[in-house]
Design an enzyme around this catalytic site. Structure first.
Site, short mmCIF file in Angstrom:
data_model
loop_
_atom_site.label_atom_id
_atom_site.label_comp_id
_atom_site.label_asym_id
_atom_site.label_seq_id
_atom_site.Cartn_x
_atom_site.Cartn_y
_atom_site.Cartn_z
N LYS A 76 0.85 -1.20 0.00
CA LYS A 76 0.00 0.00 0.00
C LYS A 76 0.88 1.24 0.00
O LYS A 76 1.91 1.28 0.70
CB LYS A 76 -0.92 -0.02 1.23
CG LYS A 76 -1.94 1.11 1.26
CD LYS A 76 -2.92 0.98 2.44
CE LYS A 76 -3.95 2.10 2.45
NZ LYS A 76 -4.90 2.00 3.58
N SER A 151 -9.94 2.23 2.66
CA SER A 151 -9.00 2.98 1.85
C SER A 151 -7.99 2.11 1.09
O SER A 151 -7.38 2.58 0.14
CB SER A 151 -8.24 3.97 2.73
OG SER A 151 -7.40 3.28 3.64
N SER A 175 -10.41 -0.16 6.79
CA SER A 175 -9.76 -0.02 5.48
C SER A 175 -9.09 -1.28 4.94
O SER A 175 -8.69 -1.30 3.77
CB SER A 175 -8.73 1.10 5.53
OG SER A 175 -9.37 2.35 5.53
#
Lengths: 484, 482
Positions: A76, A151, A175
């Site tokens: 990420k 997210s 998330s």
């Protein structure tokens, strides 16, 4: 190869049936093919990834490899990775090249894993659909007109579309778990403090936690073995004894006491999602689990509490992006104040600004007690609810998200509707507890996730509970149509 | 109307740790800009603070030294504001729960004019740990301001008093005492030029006899005692003048300009920031146990108050002498070294507080730079005590020693200062003086007591100060009574 478990990939590498360079190239080719449509990655650097793969092959040849050596992972873009552009999904950091490695990145590097690239995400991890990313929204591989969740939407789409062997994510209010539910894979948010936050760009420091996003519970367990562990550079890192998260995977579930919070099955839960969860419960009964009804009376306050505390911390955490030392700086300004204002106005997106404003407001003189302090007190009550619940059961189950993946743009005009995506996940962040989402079926061809919540440090048990289910079901092996 | 000034101090003491309060970067002063700015000092995305235990030990030492409550649990908070030299956009400080609570510092206010010296207890409200900011550098780059983050993250202990001081003299006495104390316990190098010890002074005035506090103005960043004295004097008078002219005092932050000797407001408090303090979620509460305190205590040398009490009992010194001698660790240690080298305690006290201090002050030196070491002073004192030289002669020897001569006995020999205690020799000198000063003898016999002292003076003069004055007194009295 792309559907293989981490264990099998590891064996392929160890037996030299495939080299890490070949494996990495396979995924890089897939990224070239699918990423233009899905937009899962912000940064791909084939040269860097292949250099790591080459080094991994040398390790394998020298017999110094461990389980994850040579396996390509997506990271990420919230984790600083030395010499990699690290944007956190924001224009503010569009050109920021990290000069150091986050703890999580170091852990993967130390075992010789390959970094395939940096995945797309909601700006500064603020969002539940990946639509707040400065680098464009991510498409859900199950239906490209829909969002992947957020997210960690880029990591989610990359796992679902097999654009990596597995990925890392972070979870502040859901998330990891919400996109895992919407994209049909297994994601784990560990106990707060189990994975060091060092080098992980902060959104809400008291809630942020990194975790694995992968095709199965077993894969998550192998990743946890690498990611978890004490780090002196993070003062909130817990000095918990190092565990082997695969050790308990095959424990029988007979006698397991599972709590079903009535608040998680009330109004607002989609009927089809509820049916999927009921089917999963029936499956668990067959495995010997016993179910008890429990209550989390303050759970309904999770979202308001979260949207006081998380923005409060974020408003302060994001103050460092002032255009002075790095990051976006406005082209023209007359004085210091104007430089600050223009740089931040230009560098941050709408959702980030909204949360900075909320956070600044709730910390302001005269409002602090009414908002911040009160929210902290309720946060404590929510944690107490779980404490009481875990006296009645070993594990808590429920839906991860009230519904399945929604259409791109469907909720962007209605922040509150967007915030409700995390209604079942946020409470665990507030309490610091570990939570998982496990594929449990489909509703109108869209994945539905089952949430598993454990007590502090019960990750091994949760993974065991998920693994047992994945031995008797095949939801987790399903692939999106159109992705081959 | 008669006015009373009310003063409270906030002092930022830079702690003498090797590394910064929340990172491993060096705290050494004077390095090239940004060479001591690690990823935490620059506040890169993703970095986290880790508390330096050495800074905590410094805070504990200070708490023990002022007999304060040391919080078993204190909390770091973020103070949010934007400034280019504040890299995170917030300063990590302590707000509601500071590490050190209420304590006391006893000060000695020196005599001024008709006012005698006195002691006073100043109450400490709190002391808390925090990080320093960096520095903005103007003028080094054409058309731009530079930022040097070497200092960012340097540990500070901010020490806050109650508004207990009632004059500039008291404020300066407190600042000096605190300055000595933090050096005594080894937590601060005390270097005021380098900014290691900086005072903010809150000043307000009120009609004498009233109890309500007036509106205060805060004089920022005073880094010398002289400036502090001047700034308070100016500010006090300005406030009195303003009020007497019918004006009102606005709460404000002011700066002292050493060139003009004036204070001027830099911003009023209405424009001040709302700092939005909240507990820093990156740091756990700081917990200090009794065992932690005991471990720090065990490492600490004798504190000034304890040493003062010991000096009174062990050396039979007055409270004033004992507190003067323990106003600095260097002075106290020097004094004790004189005694251990065989110097009489009372004489040693007089010489250290008198001749030595006067010379040091005149030459703006500290006792470490004294040209007379403790052993040499002890030797001089022994010669006074054993009657070899008189006090007057000792002053001449002391002057010679201060100019670099070292052997006390050699100086006495060379200058012929050895005291004459031979009765015959003294009698001869007296006879000579008496015959040369018959008129004085007559005056004395006529009842003028003063003439006696005049005669003693003549005799001492004739002996060039070497005659033993006690013997001169006895023999002269005998001769005159005949």
């Amino acid at each position: 190869m792309i559907n293989q478990s981490l264990k099998n990939l590891s064996q392929l590498l160890a037996s030299k049936a495939v080299s890490s360079v070949e494996m990495t190239q396979t995924f890089l080719d897939r990224i070239r093919q699918y990423n233009p449509d899905i937009n899962a990655y912000i940064t791909v650097d084939e040269e860097k990834s292949l250099a790591q793969a080459k080094a991994a092959d040398a390790n394998i040849a020298a017999g110094t490899a461990t389980t994850l050596t040579g396996i390509p992972f997506a990271q990420k873009d919230i984790f600083c990775a030395k010499d990699w552009k690290t944007t956190c999904g924001s224009k503010m950091l569009e050109n920021f090249i990290a000069p150091y490695d986050a703890h999580v990145i170091t852990q993967f590097n130390n075992v010789g894993a390959v970094n395939l690239g940096k995945t797309n995400m909601d700006e500064f991890a603020m969002g539940s659909s990946n639509e707040t990313s400065y680098f464009g929204g991510v498409k859900n591989p199950w239906d490209l007109t829909r969002v992947p969740g957020g997210s960690s939407g880029g990591s989610a789409a990359a796992v679902a579309a097999r654009l990596c062997a597995a990925a890392t994510g972070t979870d502040t209010g859901g998330s990891i778990r919400q996109p895992a539910s919407l994209c049909g894979f297994t994601g784990l948010k560990p106990t707060y403090g189990l994975v060091s936050r060092y080098g992980m760009i902060a959104f809400a420091s008291s809630l942020d936690q990194a975790g694995p996003m992968a095709k199965s519970a077993e894969d998550c367990a192998l990743m946890m073995n690498v990611m978890a562990g004490f780090d002196a550079r993070d003062s909130t890192s817990l000095n918990h004894l190092k565990e082997d998260y695969t050790a308990q995977l095959n424990q029988p579930l007979a006698g397991l006491k599972v709590g079903l919070p009535k608040e998680y099955f009330a109004d607002g839960l989609d009927g089809d999602v509820a049916k999927v969860i009921e089917t999963a419960i029936a499956e668990y009964k067959k495995l010997g689990a016993e179910f008890v009804d429990i209550s989390l009376p303050n759970a309904s306050l999770s979202i308001p509490v979260y949207y006081v505390l998380a923005p409060a911390e974020a408003s302060s955490n994001l103050s460092r992006y002032d255009g002075v030392r790095y990051g976006h700086r406005a082209e023209e300004y007359d004085d210091l104040m104007e430089m600050y204002m223009k740089s931040r106005a230009e560098g941050f997106g709408e959702e980030v600004k909204r949360r900075i404003l909320i956070g600044t407001y709730v910390l302001s003189a005269g409002y602090y007690d009414a908002y911040y302090l009160k929210a902290q007190k309720i946060r404590h009550l929510i944690a107490e609810d779980f404490k009481a619940a875990f006296k009645q059961c070993d594990i808590i189950m429920g839906p991860t998200v009230p519904s399945t993946a929604f259409k791109t743009g469907e909720k962007t005009g209605d922040p509150i509707a967007m915030y409700l995506q995390d209604i079942y996940t946020i409470a665990t962040n507030l309490a610091g507890l570990p939570g998982m989402s496990v594929p449990a079926g489909f509703s109108h061809d869209l994945p539905v996730g089952l949430q598993i919540i454990g007590n502090y440090f019960d990750e091994a048990r949760m993974l065991n509970v998920a693994h047992a289910y994945q031995q008797v079901t095949d939801w987790h092996t399903a692939m999106p149509k159109g992705i081959a | 109307m008669e006015w009373e000034v009310v003063i409270g101090l906030e002092t930022h003491t830079q702690l003498k740790t090797k590394t910064k309060i929340f990172s491993g970067a060096s705290t050494a002063y004077g390095a090239e800009p940004n060479t001591q700015a690690c990823e935490v000092s620059i506040a890169l995305p993703g970095v986290l603070p880790v508390l330096n235990k050495e800074a905590v030990q410094c805070a504990i030492k200070f708490g023990l030294a002022i007999d304060a409550e040391i919080a078993p649990r204190s909390v770091f908070a973020r103070k949010n504001y934007f400034y280019p030299d504040l890299p995170k956009g917030y300063q990590i400080s302590q707000f509601e729960l500071p590490v050190v609570g209420k304590g006391k510092v006893t000060i000695q206010v020196p005599a001024v004019g008709k006012n005698e010296a006195y002691e006073k207890v100043i109450n400490i409200t709190r002391a808390h740990l925090e990080e320093d900011a960096g520095k903005s550098v103007h003028g080094a780059l054409e058309g731009m301001s530079g930022i040097d983050l070497n200092r960012a993250g340097t540990p500070l202990l901010e020490i806050v008093t109650e508004p207990d001081m009632r004059s500039a003299a008291e404020a300066v006495a407190y600042a000096k005492k605190l300055h000595e104390l933090v050096q005594w316990i080894g937590i601060c190098d005390g270097n005021m030029q380098e900014g290691s010890f900086r005072c903010d002074v809150n000043v307000s005035v009120r009609p004498k006899g009233t109890t309500e506090l007036g509106t205060r103005r805060e004089i920022k960043n005073l880094n010398s005692f002289k400036f502090m004295q001047q700034a308070i004097a100016y500010e006090t008078q300005w406030q009195i003048d303003t009020l007497e002219d019918g004006g009102k005092i606005q709460q404000a932050t002011v700066l002292f300009n050493p060139d003009t000797g004036e204070t001027r407001a830099m911003r009023s408090k209405e424009e001040a920031n709302d700092y939005r303090y909240f507990p820093d979620p990156d740091l756990l509460p700081l917990e200090i146990t009794e065992a932690d305190k005991a471990a720090v205590r065990a490492e600490m040398s004798e504190l000034p108050e304890a040493m003062k009490a010991r000096f009174e009992s062990e050396y039979a010194l007055s409270a004033y002498d004992a507190s003067t001698l323990t106003s600095s660790k260097e002075v106290a240690d020097y004094f004790e070294r004189v005694i251990h080298a065989g110097g009489d305690a009372k004489l040693a006290a007089n010489w250290v507080m008198g001749g030595v201090t006067a010379k040091l002050n005149a030459e703006d030196k500290s006792i470490a730079d004294s040209p007379i070491d403790a052993a040499a002073l002890a030797q001089l004192i022994r010669r006074i005590a054993d009657g070899t030289i008189s006090n007057n002669a000792a002053k001449q020897v002391f002057e010679a020693m201060w100019s670099g001569e070292s052997d006390v006995d050699a100086i006495i020999e060379a200058k012929g200062l050895k005291q004459v205690s031979d009765t015959g020799a003294i009698e001869a000198m007296i006879d000579e003086v008496l015959s040369a000063n018959q008129s004085m003898v007559e005056e004395f016999k006529a009842g003028k007591e003063k003439a006696f002292n005049a005669l003693v003076g003549q005799i001492m003069k004739a002996s060039k100060g070497t005659a033993n004055p006690a013997q001169v007194n006895v023999i002269l009295k005998e001769k005159l009574s005949k």
